[in-house]
Design an enzyme around this catalytic site. Structure first.
Site, mmCIF file in Angstrom:
data_model
loop_
_atom_site.group_PDB
_atom_site.id
_atom_site.type_symbol
_atom_site.label_atom_id
_atom_site.label_comp_id
_atom_site.label_asym_id
_atom_site.label_seq_id
_atom_site.Cartn_x
_atom_site.Cartn_y
_atom_site.Cartn_z
ATOM 1 N N CYS A 77 91.684 65.427 74.238
ATOM 2 C CA CYS A 77 92.942 65.758 74.923
ATOM 3 C C CYS A 77 94.073 64.939 74.333
ATOM 4 O O CYS A 77 94.110 63.727 74.531
ATOM 5 C CB CYS A 77 92.834 65.476 76.411
ATOM 6 S SG CYS A 77 91.519 66.397 77.217
ATOM 7 N N ASP A 464 60.201 67.201 73.043
ATOM 8 C CA ASP A 464 60.783 66.678 71.808
ATOM 9 C C ASP A 464 59.838 65.592 71.297
ATOM 10 O O ASP A 464 59.342 64.782 72.090
ATOM 11 C CB ASP A 464 62.171 66.096 72.089
ATOM 12 C CG ASP A 464 62.794 65.493 70.846
ATOM 13 O OD1 ASP A 464 62.907 66.210 69.839
ATOM 14 O OD2 ASP A 464 63.158 64.301 70.880
ATOM 15 N N ASP A 661 64.987 63.066 75.020
ATOM 16 C CA ASP A 661 65.594 61.764 75.291
ATOM 17 C C ASP A 661 66.891 61.508 74.545
ATOM 18 O O ASP A 661 67.532 60.487 74.774
ATOM 19 C CB ASP A 661 64.605 60.645 74.943
ATOM 20 C CG ASP A 661 64.375 60.529 73.434
ATOM 21 O OD1 ASP A 661 64.530 61.545 72.734
ATOM 22 O OD2 ASP A 661 64.043 59.422 72.962
ATOM 23 N N ASP A 665 69.353 66.532 72.380
ATOM 24 C CA ASP A 665 68.518 67.324 73.286
ATOM 25 C C ASP A 665 69.325 67.900 74.446
ATOM 26 O O ASP A 665 68.809 68.749 75.180
ATOM 27 C CB ASP A 665 67.389 66.456 73.869
ATOM 28 C CG ASP A 665 66.449 65.924 72.791
ATOM 29 O OD1 ASP A 665 66.235 66.641 71.797
ATOM 30 O OD2 ASP A 665 65.946 64.801 72.941
#
Length: 790
Positions: A77, A464, A661, A665
């Site tokens: 922003c 994962d 983790d 992911d």
């Protein structure tokens, strides 16, 4: 076509979100909209030539909800003259099309979800405390109302204070029991009416409000029964249900805020030859950014001077720092571990990798409605049924049968009282409260009730690899000494040299060697990109890869085949040579977690397939898959493709759970039907997931699924009881078996008994035996444990 995710604050239920969604969708130029009441946001797909972001924002405000504009990372922003607010990421007016110039975006999330009439800016915990206070006030004032009512005469007939008329006294005390405690429901019902929907607050107002209003009329205007006690006791149980629900949700936090705040608020850039500290949002493409040791990299770019090791684990999930040199790309929000460098900014603001990940998470989160709770579905039908049956009761008794107005009104209110969904309101919060509490005692944190429901339906759980099935850190997994060399000498030689190195592979060797380093090395020197050289007892020792051995003329001999085997298995091979001869090989790999095999076997026993997703090559991934007994191996998957792999599995008809983790992911965790975050992972992964495993133990996935199934069973039992009770109660209250009818007092007592049954049934969950879940014994502290079976 443009897609924007905007804030929709103050939502409290999916029914409220449905009203806002309908209103936004009615705007010309809006092609599709998804409102997520859990996230407090809406993803809007619109034609910006026909409708502006400000028009969308204003429509949300017109619906009675709060909106500061588009939700973006703070670093995306642009700052134009107004101070940066830490944590702010909504409504920066300087950003094109955004609203709320100069608003305190730091309160964006804390101001969310006060649809129930709570003060703006309250957190969910504050709202739970507020609802508790309202419950206690209602409880305190309802006691004298009950004692001085006709039903209270079983405890004796008490004289009213100051000789007041009994009905007048009941009016005063009941008003105190209803006005302040019930105010949130009146506010929510008004907002629902504005948006042309009905929700639980609508029926609460009809039952409590109508009962109270009729009693007021009987007190001041006409002769008739008063049932202040029915209205106040009813409100007490409703407030209890909402308090428990808010307590269960108070720990849930915004699933995307951590992502948005990852980039540092300030950056050091070179302007006019002078170093200057500027807001990250003000960094321009092409500017030179200066990075020092320990700095978090503000925006994406390419190194022009210097070099370092950069920790990219928050984006890649990989634990080892990555070496960066001139010409290499760096990614915003990653951490510089050592060394200093300068780089040229290539992507800033909304174009950075971090901003794109945020966008992926937002769209994945809002593209599917949160799992509709069974209580919400039943409540909607019960609200409509109660209103219909109540009105039908009045019409039949007053106009068709010509009975007195008082009887018709009394029966109508009795229907509202007995049908009020307080038992239904307690059905899921009580089960959820017990289930989430039991989970927390075992280090399993459910962040919303949808996760409990969806976890019971999983057919595939995707893990994962790095940091989830494995420890996420290098470890010595195998040593192959030369024929005339022992393992102890091989390890001692390697450790003596690695004492001088800080490389992750060196730390793995030193960890394996422990205190058993019998030799001392000298003349240590790094060989860039190849390894290290040192001297031990006048002999030259080389540690490194095949390139170092070739450069120094060291023949692999009989160990060549072993080196190829180890490398083919996905291991990093450290060659150790001494006095010009290769004395052995040390294989280093990411170590498998101790409970990974048991986790996979337990899931398969429960009919759930197990998949592994990794960026490793196919050979390495298949080796690990065979080792662990995994059903589906997804190899060579880039971080940005993980979510699409989850989508592919969902497209095959699977209900998919994702365990991860790292920040990379996050989109996959959100896309999955249920996301599980390993506790040792990044905060972002934990924020994106619906379930957090605090102990970093993958076996807790088994415990979470078992607990979910047990909790859903309790929810089903409670809901069947609550709905069945209402099916029987409707005709009784409506006078179908006249002259046998129920009074409002009996209706309130029946409702209270139904609520008690629901609460007791939910509490029985604590007695259930579940795999991976330890039950609390009397007098035993609630410690976090890991039970590896039932």
């Amino acid at each position: 076509m443009k897609t924007s995710t905007v804030e929709v604050g103050e939502l409290v239920s999916s029914l409220s979100a449905a009203g806002v969604q309908r209103q936004i969708a009615a705007l010309p130029g809006v092609h599709h909209v998804d409102v997520n009441y859990v996230a407090g946001s809406a993803t809007v797909h619109y034609d910006e030539t026909q409708v502006t972001l400000e028009t969308i924002r204003q429509r949300i405000v017109d619906c009675g909800y709060h909106c500061r504009g588009e939700m973006l990372p703070a670093h995306a922003c642009p700052q134009e003259g107004h101070a940066h607010v830490p944590g702010g990421h909504a409504g920066h007016a300087a950003h094109a099309g955004h609203a709320g110039h100069g608003t305190d975006a730091g309160h964006e999330m804390s101001g969310m979800m006060h649809d129930m009439g709570h003060a703006p800016g309250m957190s969910m915990q504050d709202m739970a405390n507020d609802m508790r206070n309202r419950f206690l006030v209602a409880l305190v004032f309802s006691i004298p109302v009950f004692l001085y009512s006709p039903m209270g005469e079983m405890f004796g007939r008490f004289d009213t204070p100051f000789g007041m008329d009994r009905n007048l006294f009941l009016f005063v005390v009941a008003t105190a029991a209803i006005a302040y405690p019930g105010w949130p429901f009146f506010v929510a019902a008004w907002r629902a009416a504005r948006n042309k929907i009905v929700n639980m607050a609508t029926l609460v107002v009809l039952s409590v409000g109508t009962g109270y209003a009729f009693s007021v009329g009987a007190t001041f205007f006409y002769k008739g029964e008063v049932f202040y006690e029915a209205a106040t006791v009813l409100l007490v149980f409703i407030l209890l249900g909402h308090w428990l629900e808010m307590r269960a949700r108070a720990g849930a936090s915004d699933a995307i805020r951590a992502l948005m705040d990852l980039a540092p608020p300030m950056a050091t850039v070179l302007r006019s030859g002078v170093e200057a500290r500027v807001p990250t949002a003000d960094v321009l493409v092409g500017e030179t950014v200066i990075i020092k040791p320990g700095d978090r990299i503000p925006v994406d770019g390419k190194i022009t001077d210097g070099g370092s090791q950069v920790d990219e684990s928050m984006l890649t999930g990989e634990s080892m720092p990555v070496k960066k040199a001139v010409g290499d790309a760096v990614i915003g929000a990653t951490i510089n571990k050592s060394g200093s460098f300068r780089y040229q900014a290539t992507k800033v603001g909304a174009d950075t990798a971090l901003a794109q990940i945020v966008k992926l998470v937002q769209e994945a989160q809002n593209s599917k409605a949160p799992g509709q709770l069974l209580a919400d579905k039943a409540s909607q039908w019960l609200v409509l049924a109660a209103i219909a049956v109540g009105l039908l009761t009045f019409v039949v008794w007053y106009w068709v049968l010509g009975q007195p107005l008082l009887l018709a009104v009394t029966l109508t209110i009795t229907v509202f009282v007995i049908a009020c969904p307080d038992a239904l309101g307690l059905a899921t919060p009580m089960a959820i409260m017990v289930g989430t509490g039991l989970g927390a005692m075992n280090g399993i944190l459910f962040k919303n009730a949808a996760a409990l429901e969806n976890a019971t339906r999983l057919t595939v759980v995707v893990f994962d690899k790095t940091g989830t099935l494995t420890l996420g850190q290098p470890d010595v997994v195998e040593m192959v000494p030369a024929p005339d060399v022992g393992e102890a000498r091989l390890l001692s030689t390697a450790a003596a040299v690695e004492k001088f190195s800080e490389h992750p592979l060196a730390l793995a060797i030193l960890k394996r060697a422990g205190s058993g380093i019998a030799e001392t090395a000298s003349d240590f020197a790094n060989v860039d990109g190849q390894g290290a050289r040192a001297s031990i007892g006048g002999e030259t020792v080389l540690l490194g890869n095949r390139k170092l051995m070739d450069a120094e003329g060291v023949a692999l001999g009989a160990l060549a085949a072993e080196a190829a085997r180890l490398q083919g298995g996905g291991r990093t091979v450290v060659h150790v040579a001494r006095a010009g001869k290769l004395i052995g090989l040390i294989a280093i790999a990411d170590a498998v977690r101790p409970t990974s095999r048991q986790t996979i076997a337990s899931l398969q026993e429960r009919g759930v397939k197990v998949a592994m997703i990794t960026g490793d090559n196919q050979a390495t991934a298949e080796r690990i898959g065979r080792e662990l007994g995994i059903d589906i191996v997804l190899a060579d998957v880039l971080p940005g493709r993980k979510a699409s792999k989850i989508k592919e599995l969902q497209g095959q008809g699977h209900k998919v759970g994702m365990v991860g983790d790292g920040i990379n992911d996050a989109p996959a965790l959100t896309q999955a039907d249920v996301g599980f975050a390993i506790g040792a992972g990044t905060d972002v992964a934990m924020e994106s997931a619906q379930v957090v495993l605090m102990k970093s133990d993958p076996y807790d996935v088994v415990g979470a699924i078992e607990l979910s199934r047990a909790t859903l069973r309790k929810m089903h039992q409670n809901l069947w009881w609550a709905v069945g009770y209402n099916v029987i109660a409707f005709p009784l209250a409506a006078g179908v078996f006249y002259p046998f009818t129920l009074s409002p007092e009996v209706a309130a007592l029946s409702m209270s008994g139904s609520s008690a049954i629901v609460a007791i049934n939910a509490l029985m969950l604590k007695r259930t035996r579940l795999a991976g879940i330890r039950r609390a014994s009397v007098g035993e502290p609630a410690t976090v444990v890991a039970t590896q079976g039932a």
